[in-house]
Design a protein around this motif. Structure first.
Motif, mmCIF file in Angstrom:
data_model
loop_
_atom_site.group_PDB
_atom_site.id
_atom_site.type_symbol
_atom_site.label_atom_id
_atom_site.label_comp_id
_atom_site.label_asym_id
_atom_site.label_seq_id
_atom_site.Cartn_x
_atom_site.Cartn_y
_atom_site.Cartn_z
ATOM 1 N N HIS A 218 0.836 -1.202 0.000
ATOM 2 C CA HIS A 218 0.000 0.000 0.000
ATOM 3 C C HIS A 218 0.871 1.251 0.000
ATOM 4 C CE1 HIS A 218 0.928 -0.646 4.282
ATOM 5 N NE2 HIS A 218 0.906 0.665 4.362
ATOM 6 N N ASP A 219 2.197 1.056 0.027
ATOM 7 C CA ASP A 219 3.146 2.159 0.114
ATOM 8 C C ASP A 219 3.625 2.527 -1.290
ATOM 9 O OD1 ASP A 219 5.846 3.426 0.317
ATOM 10 O OD2 ASP A 219 5.458 3.227 2.460
ATOM 11 N N LEU A 220 3.294 3.723 -1.754
ATOM 12 C CA LEU A 220 3.615 4.120 -3.114
ATOM 13 C C LEU A 220 5.119 4.272 -3.323
ATOM 14 C CD1 LEU A 220 0.786 6.730 -3.883
ATOM 15 C CD2 LEU A 220 0.756 4.232 -4.027
ATOM 16 N N ASP A 221 5.827 4.809 -2.341
ATOM 17 C CA ASP A 221 7.284 4.926 -2.452
ATOM 18 C C ASP A 221 7.910 3.545 -2.609
ATOM 19 O OD1 ASP A 221 8.102 7.845 -1.997
ATOM 20 O OD2 ASP A 221 6.702 7.519 -0.358
ATOM 21 N N GLU A 222 7.420 2.598 -1.834
ATOM 22 C CA GLU A 222 7.939 1.238 -1.904
ATOM 23 C C GLU A 222 7.698 0.635 -3.287
ATOM 24 O OE1 GLU A 222 8.033 -2.023 1.407
ATOM 25 O OE2 GLU A 222 6.014 -2.019 0.547
ATOM 26 N N ALA A 223 6.496 0.852 -3.831
ATOM 27 C CA ALA A 223 6.157 0.311 -5.148
ATOM 28 C C ALA A 223 7.071 0.869 -6.228
ATOM 29 C CB ALA A 223 4.694 0.611 -5.474
ATOM 30 N N VAL A 224 7.293 2.178 -6.222
ATOM 31 C CA VAL A 224 8.128 2.806 -7.253
ATOM 32 C C VAL A 224 9.585 2.397 -7.089
ATOM 33 C CG1 VAL A 224 8.857 4.995 -8.284
ATOM 34 C CG2 VAL A 224 6.525 4.745 -7.422
ATOM 35 N N TYR A 225 10.034 2.262 -5.843
ATOM 36 C CA TYR A 225 11.425 1.904 -5.581
ATOM 37 C C TYR A 225 11.742 0.475 -6.012
ATOM 38 C CZ TYR A 225 15.740 1.013 -2.957
ATOM 39 O OH TYR A 225 17.027 0.677 -2.605
ATOM 40 N N LEU A 226 10.797 -0.448 -5.798
ATOM 41 C CA LEU A 226 11.070 -1.860 -6.032
ATOM 42 C C LEU A 226 10.740 -2.328 -7.448
ATOM 43 C CD1 LEU A 226 9.672 -3.453 -2.729
ATOM 44 C CD2 LEU A 226 12.073 -3.033 -3.309
ATOM 45 N N ALA A 227 9.667 -1.832 -8.025
ATOM 46 C CA ALA A 227 9.042 -2.505 -9.169
ATOM 47 C C ALA A 227 9.612 -2.128 -10.529
ATOM 48 C CB ALA A 227 7.540 -2.238 -9.162
ATOM 49 N N ASP A 228 9.583 -3.107 -11.436
ATOM 50 C CA ASP A 228 9.715 -2.823 -12.861
ATOM 51 C C ASP A 228 8.414 -2.211 -13.360
ATOM 52 O OD1 ASP A 228 12.325 -3.876 -13.459
ATOM 53 O OD2 ASP A 228 11.489 -5.875 -13.181
ATOM 54 N N ARG A 229 7.297 -2.828 -12.962
ATOM 55 C CA ARG A 229 5.979 -2.322 -13.321
ATOM 56 C C ARG A 229 5.077 -2.350 -12.099
ATOM 57 N NH1 ARG A 229 3.216 -5.540 -17.644
ATOM 58 N NH2 ARG A 229 4.331 -7.312 -16.739
ATOM 59 N N VAL A 230 4.108 -1.449 -12.085
ATOM 60 C CA VAL A 230 3.141 -1.369 -10.981
ATOM 61 C C VAL A 230 1.750 -1.596 -11.556
ATOM 62 C CG1 VAL A 230 2.174 0.041 -9.131
ATOM 63 C CG2 VAL A 230 4.606 0.266 -9.729
ATOM 64 N N LEU A 231 1.047 -2.579 -11.009
ATOM 65 C CA LEU A 231 -0.329 -2.878 -11.393
ATOM 66 C C LEU A 231 -1.243 -2.186 -10.397
ATOM 67 C CD1 LEU A 231 -1.706 -6.339 -12.462
ATOM 68 C CD2 LEU A 231 -2.964 -4.933 -10.842
ATOM 69 N N VAL A 232 -2.102 -1.299 -10.895
ATOM 70 C CA VAL A 232 -2.996 -0.515 -10.035
ATOM 71 C C VAL A 232 -4.410 -1.079 -10.136
ATOM 72 C CG1 VAL A 232 -3.845 1.791 -9.466
ATOM 73 C CG2 VAL A 232 -1.580 1.519 -10.520
ATOM 74 N N LEU A 233 -4.984 -1.425 -8.983
ATOM 75 C CA LEU A 233 -6.341 -1.958 -8.935
ATOM 76 C C LEU A 233 -7.328 -0.880 -8.507
ATOM 77 C CD1 LEU A 233 -5.896 -5.452 -7.203
ATOM 78 C CD2 LEU A 233 -6.138 -4.972 -9.647
ATOM 79 N N LYS A 234 -8.511 -0.894 -9.110
ATOM 80 C CA LYS A 234 -9.636 -0.111 -8.622
ATOM 81 C C LYS A 234 -10.272 -0.848 -7.454
ATOM 82 C CE LYS A 234 -11.064 1.554 -13.228
ATOM 83 N NZ LYS A 234 -12.190 1.545 -14.182
ATOM 84 N N ALA A 235 -11.139 -0.143 -6.733
ATOM 85 C CA ALA A 235 -11.841 -0.777 -5.619
ATOM 86 C C ALA A 235 -13.310 -0.991 -5.955
ATOM 87 C CB ALA A 235 -11.725 0.082 -4.361
ATOM 88 N N HIS A 236 -13.878 -2.055 -5.341
ATOM 89 C CA HIS A 236 -15.335 -2.299 -5.330
ATOM 90 C C HIS A 236 -15.980 -2.315 -6.704
ATOM 91 C CE1 HIS A 236 -14.605 -1.565 -1.117
ATOM 92 N NE2 HIS A 236 -14.411 -0.274 -1.303
ATOM 93 N N PRO A 237 -15.768 -3.336 -7.506
ATOM 94 C CA PRO A 237 -14.853 -4.461 -7.275
ATOM 95 C C PRO A 237 -13.445 -4.148 -7.763
ATOM 96 C CG PRO A 237 -16.093 -4.838 -9.273
ATOM 97 C CD PRO A 237 -16.599 -3.536 -8.705
#
Length: 302
Positions: A218-237
Motif C-alpha cells: 500500500h506504500d507508493l514509495d515502496e512500489a516505485v522503488y522496487l518494481a519494474d511495473r506497478v499494477l494498479v487496482l480499482k476498488a469495489h470491485p
C-alpha cells in the motif's frame, strides 16, 4: 489491454526503454486471464475481483497497489493457490494453478515462523516437507547465509527483530527454489528504518536469485522503488485500472527517490488511487464534538 505500453505522462530514457524492450522478450512466468472472485454475504453475492488480466515475465518485479478493500490480498492468495477463483485461470509457466505448490513461494505480512524451531530448522522445514533430496541442513544454511543471518542460525524467532524474522521467512520461501515469490505486504508491520533496509535486502536477493517477484503493497514509495511495473487496482470491485512501467533506471538507490522520474511516477499512482474530486467515503468524516473552550484554538499558536 496491452500491459507493456508506455504510459503517456512520462518519457523513458533510452536505457530504460531498452530494458523494457528486452523484458518483453522474456518468457511469461505468470499469466492471469479473466479472473473473477465472488464471496457470499448476508447481502448476497459480493464481487471482490472482476476481469483481472495481466502477465508477469521471467525475473520481473511487479508491485500491486490499490485502495483499501480492492482485493489485493485476495488476488495474491488465488495466485498462491490458497483460494479458488470464481472464474478465469492462473497459469504458471503455461500450467494451470489449482492449489498450493513448491513452484510458488509465499511471504506474508505477519511473522509466520514456527516459534518452537530455530532459524535453521524453520528454513529446513520447507525442504523436508517438499521431499527435496540432498542435505537439507547444508542447503538451509546456504539460504540463511544469503539473507545475512548465519550468526543467528541457532536462534529462535523470539530472539530476532521484526526485520530478521522476515529475512528468515524470505529464506524459507526461496529454499524450494520457486518460479515466483509472492509477497503480501511483507514489510507493512516494520518501522520505517527497518523497512528501508528490508527493501534494499530484497533488491539484492532478487538480483542474485533466479526468481520472479509479485509484491503487494500500500506504500507508493515502496512500489516505485522496487518494481519494474506497478499494477494498479480499482476498488469495489477490484479491477485492473492501469499497469505502469516505472521509468526509474536500475539498479535503484535511495537517492533516486527525489528524482523527477520517481516523483512523477508516484504522483501518477496517487492520482489513480485518490483521483481529484473523489467523494469522501461513508464513515471517513470525523463528526467530532468540541471539548475545549471556543477561544482555545490551536491554529492561533502558529
Amino acid at each position: 489491454m496491452n500491459d507493456m505500453n508506455l504510459p503517456s505522462y512520462l518519457d523513458q530514457s533510452p536505457e530504460v526503454r531498452d530494458r523494457f524492450e528486452r523484458l518483453k522478450q522474456r518468457p511469461v512466468t505468470l499469466e492471469v486471464k479473466g479472473l473473477h472472485k465472488q464471496f457470499d454475504s448476508v447481502q448476497g453475492k459480493v464481487t471482490a475481483l472482476k476481469d483481472i488480466n495481466f502477465k508477469v515475465h521471467k525475473r520481473e518485479f511487479v508491485c500491486v497497489i490499490g485502495p483499501s478493500g480492492c482485493g489485493k490480498s485476495t488476488l495474491i492468495r488465488i495466485l498462491a493457490g490458497l483460494e479458488q477463483a470464481t472464474e478465469g485461470e492462473v497459469l504458471l509457466n503455461g500450467e494451470a494453478v489449482d492449489g498450493p505448490g513448491p513452484d510458488r513461494g509465499m511471504v506474508f505480512q505477519g511473522y509466520t515462523l514456527f516459534p518452537w524451531l530455530t532459524v535453521k530448522k524453520n528454513v529446513m522445514f520447507g525442504l523436508e516437507v517438499s521431499g527435496r533430496g540432498g542435505l537439507p541442513e547444508q542447503e538451509a544454511m546456504q539460504w540463511i547465509d544469503l539473507v545475512g543471518l548465519s550468526k543467528f542460525a541457532d536462534h529462535y524467532p523470539h530472539q530476532l527483530s521484526g526485520g530478521m524474522k522476515q529475512r528468515v521467512a524470505i529464506a524459507r520461501a526461496l529454499a524450494n527454489q520457486p518460479r515466483i515469490l509472492l509477497m503480501d505486504e511483507p514489510f507493512g508491520a516494520l518501522d520505517a528504518q527497518t523497512r528501508a533496509k528490508m527493501q534494499s535486502y530484497l533488491m539484492e536477493i532478487w538480483k542474485n536469485i533466479d526468481v520472479t517477484i509479485l509484491f503487494i503493497t500500500h506504500d507508493l514509495d515502496e512500489a516505485v522503488y522496487l518494481a519494474d511495473r506497478v499494477l494498479v487496482l480499482k476498488a469495489h470491485p477490484g479491477e485492473v485500472q492501469e499497469i505502469i512501467e516505472v521509468p526509474v533506471p536500475q539498479p535503484r538507490s535511495v537517492g533516486q527517490q527525489l528524482s523527477p522520474e520517481f516523483l512523477a511516477t508516484k504522483k501518477r499512482l496517487e492520482a489513480l488511487i485518490h483521483p481529484p474530486g473523489e467523494k469522501e467515503a461513508e464513515g471517513d468524516h470525523l463528526n467530532m464534538m468540541r471539548m475545549v473552550r471556543v477561544d482555545d484554538d490551536v491554529s492561533d499558536i502558529f
